[in-house]
Structures are given as C-alpha cells and as structure tokens.
Design an enzyme around this catalytic site. Structure first.
Site, PDB file in Angstrom:
ATOM      1  N   GLY A  24       0.685  -1.299  -0.072  1.00 54.53           N
ATOM      2  CA  GLY A  24       0.208  -0.048   0.115  1.00 54.53           C
ATOM      3  C   GLY A  24       0.937   1.454  -0.316  1.00 54.53           C
ATOM      4  N   GLN A  39       2.789  10.153   1.842  1.00 53.27           N
ATOM      5  CA  GLN A  39       4.381   9.280   1.447  1.00 53.27           C
ATOM      6  C   GLN A  39       5.266   9.423   0.308  1.00 53.27           C
ATOM      7  OE1 GLN A  39       2.731   5.225   2.872  1.00 53.27           O
ATOM      8  NE2 GLN A  39       4.540   5.089   3.092  1.00 53.27           N
ATOM      9  N   CYS A  63       7.035  -0.001   7.446  1.00 49.87           N
ATOM     10  CA  CYS A  63       6.407   0.828   6.393  1.00 49.87           C
ATOM     11  C   CYS A  63       7.630   1.566   6.182  1.00 49.87           C
ATOM     12  CB  CYS A  63       5.832   2.265   7.695  1.00 49.87           C
ATOM     13  SG  CYS A  63       4.936   3.679   6.968  1.00 49.87           S
ATOM     14  N   LEU A  64       7.264   1.663   5.149  1.00 52.87           N
ATOM     15  CA  LEU A  64       8.106   2.734   4.212  1.00 52.87           C
ATOM     16  C   LEU A  64       8.256   3.641   3.545  1.00 52.87           C
ATOM     17  CD1 LEU A  64       6.868   1.444  -0.205  1.00 52.87           C
ATOM     18  CD2 LEU A  64       8.176   0.575   1.585  1.00 52.87           C
ATOM     19  N   HIS A  71      -3.683   1.531   8.320  1.00 52.99           N
ATOM     20  CA  HIS A  71      -2.558   1.826   8.070  1.00 52.99           C
ATOM     21  C   HIS A  71      -2.685   2.628   7.100  1.00 52.99           C
ATOM     22  CE1 HIS A  71       2.151   0.979   8.342  1.00 52.99           C
ATOM     23  NE2 HIS A  71       1.906   2.199   7.332  1.00 52.99           N
TER      24      HIS A  71
HETATM   25 NI    NI Z   1       3.083   3.016   6.374  1.00 53.06          NI
END
Ligand code: NI
Length: 170
Positions: free
Chosen positions: A46, A51, A97-98, A139
C-alpha cells in the site's frame, strides 16, 4: 508513469492531515499511476499520497489472498477514504512502513473494516475488508491523518535482513 520519491520520518508531510481530493482530472490520474508504480517497485502492499509528499486523501493498496500466495492480487485506488465501521474483534500483527525504514512493530487492529471512498473517477465505492486487507486499509488511512503505526505499536524492533518480508509494509 514515473516513480515518486518516498519521504521518510521526520518529513513534516507525514504528520500533516491530508486535504480532500476534489479534482479528478489528469493531474490526479498521473499521481494515481505514479503511486501504483512506486508501490510496486518499493515493493509494498500500500501507499498513501503523503508518503510521496502529496498531502491529499488518496491511497493505493494491492494485495492478494492471505491464504493463497498464488491468488491474483487486487488493486484498490481510493480517494477520500473513510472508515465507517470497525469490528470489535481485534488482531495483533506485524507492520512496517516504507516511510520508517529498518523497523517493524506489533500493532493491534480491528479484524474487519468497512470503508467508503471514491475511485479514480470520483465515483463512490464501498469496500468490506478483513484480515490483512483490513489492516492495510487502517494503516493507509492513518497516514492521511498524520498517524503512523509506530504511534500505535505495542512493541517495535529492528528489522533484520534475513527475516522474511513483512506483509503489511507499505
Ligand atoms: Ni506506512
């Protein structure tokens, strides 16, 4: 299509509340395509627009069947997503998480979620998710509110290279 740079903590956009998507024109279509490509290359299950340093309420999610690795993955593109219902039953799971490289953590999430929003053309959609898919949506939607999984994690640890991929990394 182009890859977008994924921003990491402590980038301020990650902590901002994202604006609603109001225009579903060419600029949004490019952003959606870029986010899908960026998520796949990362790789992640995702990605939320903050982000890639775009403070808009837009998420992409791609996930298959948790029971069957060979099942085809399903791609979800959701603007202005809202969680309208969460199950009382919760489940613990390991997330990454990236935007927070190198660590993972254990987070308690609702087992099922009912989500509404709009597709890339602005049409209303409703998604019933459970298990990992419900976790991923929770998330991603947190990202749109400036909330990160580390805020909710009961335990965090360094991810070791030899460990298997974390399914909920986004
Ligand atoms: Ni994330």
């Amino acid at each position: 299509m182009a890859l977008r740079e994924i921003v990491t903590l402590p980038h301020p956009t990650l902590r901002r509340k994202a604006r609603k998507v109001t225009e579903f024109g060419p600029e949004l279509q490019t952003l959606v395509d870029d986010m899908v490509e960026t998520m796949r290359v990362a790789p992640g299950v995702g990605l939320a627009a903050p982000q890639v340093n775009i403070s808009q309420q837009l998420i992409v999610v791609e996930f298959g069947d948790e029971e069957d690795e060979n099942a085809p993955k399903k791609l979800y593109i959701l603007a202005n997503p809202e969680i309208v219902k969460l199950s009382k039953e919760t489940v613990m799971g390991v997330e990454g998480c990236l935007s927070i490289p190198g660590i993972v953590g254990e987070v308690e999430r609702a087992e099922k979620a009912l989500i509404t929003g709009q597709n890339r053309r602005g049409q209303p959609v409703k998604i019933k998710a459970e298990g990992w898919l419900a976790r991923i949506f929770q998330h991603e939607i947190d990202h749109l509110n400036g909330v990160l999984y580390v805020d909710k994690a009961t335990r965090l640890w360094q991810q070791k290279d030899e460990e298997e991929d974390v399914p909920a990394a986004d």
